[in-house]
Design a protein around this motif. Structure first.
Motif, short mmCIF file in Angstrom:
data_model
loop_
_atom_site.label_atom_id
_atom_site.label_comp_id
_atom_site.label_asym_id
_atom_site.label_seq_id
_atom_site.Cartn_x
_atom_site.Cartn_y
_atom_site.Cartn_z
N UNK A 11 -0.48 -9.32 1.61
CA UNK A 11 0.95 -9.14 1.43
C UNK A 11 1.63 -9.47 2.74
N UNK A 12 2.37 -10.54 2.73
CA UNK A 12 3.15 -10.93 3.91
C UNK A 12 4.54 -10.32 3.74
N UNK A 13 4.82 -9.32 4.55
CA UNK A 13 6.09 -8.60 4.41
C UNK A 13 6.87 -8.70 5.71
N UNK A 14 8.17 -8.60 5.58
CA UNK A 14 8.97 -8.58 6.81
C UNK A 14 9.55 -7.20 7.09
N UNK A 15 9.58 -6.33 6.08
CA UNK A 15 10.07 -4.97 6.34
C UNK A 15 9.46 -3.99 5.35
N UNK A 16 9.51 -2.71 5.68
CA UNK A 16 8.90 -1.67 4.84
C UNK A 16 7.49 -2.08 4.41
N UNK A 17 6.70 -2.54 5.38
CA UNK A 17 5.41 -3.15 5.07
C UNK A 17 4.54 -2.20 4.23
N UNK A 18 4.44 -0.95 4.66
CA UNK A 18 3.53 -0.03 3.98
C UNK A 18 3.97 0.26 2.55
N UNK A 19 5.24 0.57 2.37
CA UNK A 19 5.73 0.90 1.03
C UNK A 19 5.63 -0.30 0.10
N UNK A 20 6.04 -1.44 0.59
CA UNK A 20 6.00 -2.64 -0.27
C UNK A 20 4.57 -3.02 -0.62
N UNK A 21 3.69 -2.90 0.37
CA UNK A 21 2.32 -3.33 0.14
C UNK A 21 1.58 -2.37 -0.78
N UNK A 22 1.86 -1.09 -0.66
CA UNK A 22 1.24 -0.11 -1.55
C UNK A 22 1.65 -0.37 -2.99
N UNK A 23 2.92 -0.65 -3.19
CA UNK A 23 3.41 -0.96 -4.54
C UNK A 23 2.80 -2.28 -5.02
N UNK A 24 2.66 -3.22 -4.10
CA UNK A 24 2.12 -4.54 -4.48
C UNK A 24 0.67 -4.44 -4.93
N UNK A 25 -0.12 -3.57 -4.30
CA UNK A 25 -1.53 -3.43 -4.72
C UNK A 25 -1.60 -3.03 -6.18
N UNK A 26 -0.74 -2.11 -6.57
CA UNK A 26 -0.75 -1.64 -7.96
C UNK A 26 -0.22 -2.71 -8.90
N UNK A 27 0.85 -3.38 -8.48
CA UNK A 27 1.47 -4.38 -9.34
C UNK A 27 0.53 -5.55 -9.60
N UNK A 28 -0.20 -5.93 -8.55
CA UNK A 28 -1.09 -7.08 -8.68
C UNK A 28 -2.40 -6.71 -9.35
N UNK A 29 -2.76 -5.44 -9.32
CA UNK A 29 -4.01 -5.02 -9.94
C UNK A 29 -5.23 -5.33 -9.10
N UNK A 30 -5.02 -5.57 -7.79
CA UNK A 30 -6.18 -5.88 -6.95
C UNK A 30 -6.78 -4.59 -6.40
N UNK A 31 -8.00 -4.69 -5.86
CA UNK A 31 -8.69 -3.51 -5.34
C UNK A 31 -8.19 -3.16 -3.95
N UNK A 32 -8.12 -4.17 -3.10
CA UNK A 32 -7.63 -3.96 -1.74
C UNK A 32 -6.45 -4.88 -1.50
N UNK A 33 -5.57 -4.44 -0.63
CA UNK A 33 -4.47 -5.30 -0.21
C UNK A 33 -4.39 -5.27 1.31
N UNK A 34 -4.37 -6.43 1.90
CA UNK A 34 -4.25 -6.55 3.35
C UNK A 34 -2.80 -6.91 3.65
N UNK A 35 -2.09 -5.95 4.25
CA UNK A 35 -0.66 -6.17 4.50
C UNK A 35 -0.46 -6.63 5.93
#
Ligand code: C5P
Length: 220
Positions: A147-171
């Motif tokens: 997850x390449x984020x420019x702000x709220x990295x943790x919140x956005x990436x945590x939501x992205x892990x669930x949305x994408x259905x992946x096991x791990x997300x590297x933000x």
């Protein structure tokens, strides 16, 4: 066959940008260098995995010992990834373009006599990570997104892990001031079902080593 903790495992890694053609000489792209994906593929090879490296047009060196599949567009990347399964490990480090030009021009788009700029209709690209993470049959056991984020990295990436259905997300933080996108270093937060851990800023090679060590542990 390789030797090491990942011997006998097949890993597929996507890397680099995609190019989405506008006409024969122009395209939509992004600043991904492919360095992080290349480093991950090389680290997987060193631990004995059989690695298929699916890369868009990137400047980064091709990882030694991996099978390299070069693609241009997101649609080609999706086809290449699906064609190389089954795999135990799938890592999506590519910066895939979100959109493509619906009908690329077969000839170079000319300036209009009245100077009016052309209008291009965009279409949505396939989400390769979400597609693979959601496979009913043949889903790799460990699916890792970035997850390449420019702000709220943790919140956005945590939501992205669930949305994408992946096991791990590297933000990672790709705000311009971080110098990370296109640069040689990375500063990542690894998000798993168990929570988030932030790693110190280090080279993309060291980040790859740490990630692949975690993969080897998880699959041991
Ligand atoms: O949605 P976003 O682009 O932020 O998600 C990033 C993650 O999804 C990365 O792992 C990227 O490789 C993957 N992705 C993909 N196909 C797309 C868009 C993103 O595989 N079309």
């Amino acid at each position: 066959a390789g030797e090491g903790p990942l011997a006998g495992r097949h890993a597929v890694v996507t890397s680099g940008p995609t190019h989405e053609p506008i006409d024969p000489v122009r395209y939509i792209a992004n600043r991904s260098s492919g360095r992080q994906g290349s480093a991950i593929a090389a680290a997987l090879v060193r631990r004995g995995a059989r690695v298929t490296f699916v890369t868009g047009p990137a400047e980064a060196p091709r990882p030694n010992g991996a099978e390299v599949i070069e693609v241009e567009t997101a649609a080609e990347m999706r086809d290449a990834v699906l064609g190389t399964l089954p795999a135990e490990i799938a890592i999506f480090a590519a910066a895939v373009a979100d959109w493509h030009v619906r009908t690329p021009s077969a000839s170079k788009v000319k300036k209009a006599a009245d100077g009016a700029p052309p209008v291009f209709e965009l279409g949505e690209n396939p989400d390769i990570l979400r597609t693979v993470a959601g496979l009913a049959a043949g889903r790799p056991g460990l699916v890792i997104g970035f997850a390449a984020e420019t702000d709220d990295v943790l919140a956005n990436a945590t939501a992205k892990r669930l949305r994408k259905g992946c096991d791990w997300l590297v933000a990672n933080d790709v705000a311009p001031a971080s110098g990370i996108m296109g640069g040689t270093e990375n500063a990542v937060t690894l998000i798993t079902e168990a929570g988030a851990e932030t790693w110190p800023r280090m080279s993309k090679e060291a980040t790859a080593e740490a990630l692949v060590d975690r993969i080897a542990e998880a699959l041991a």
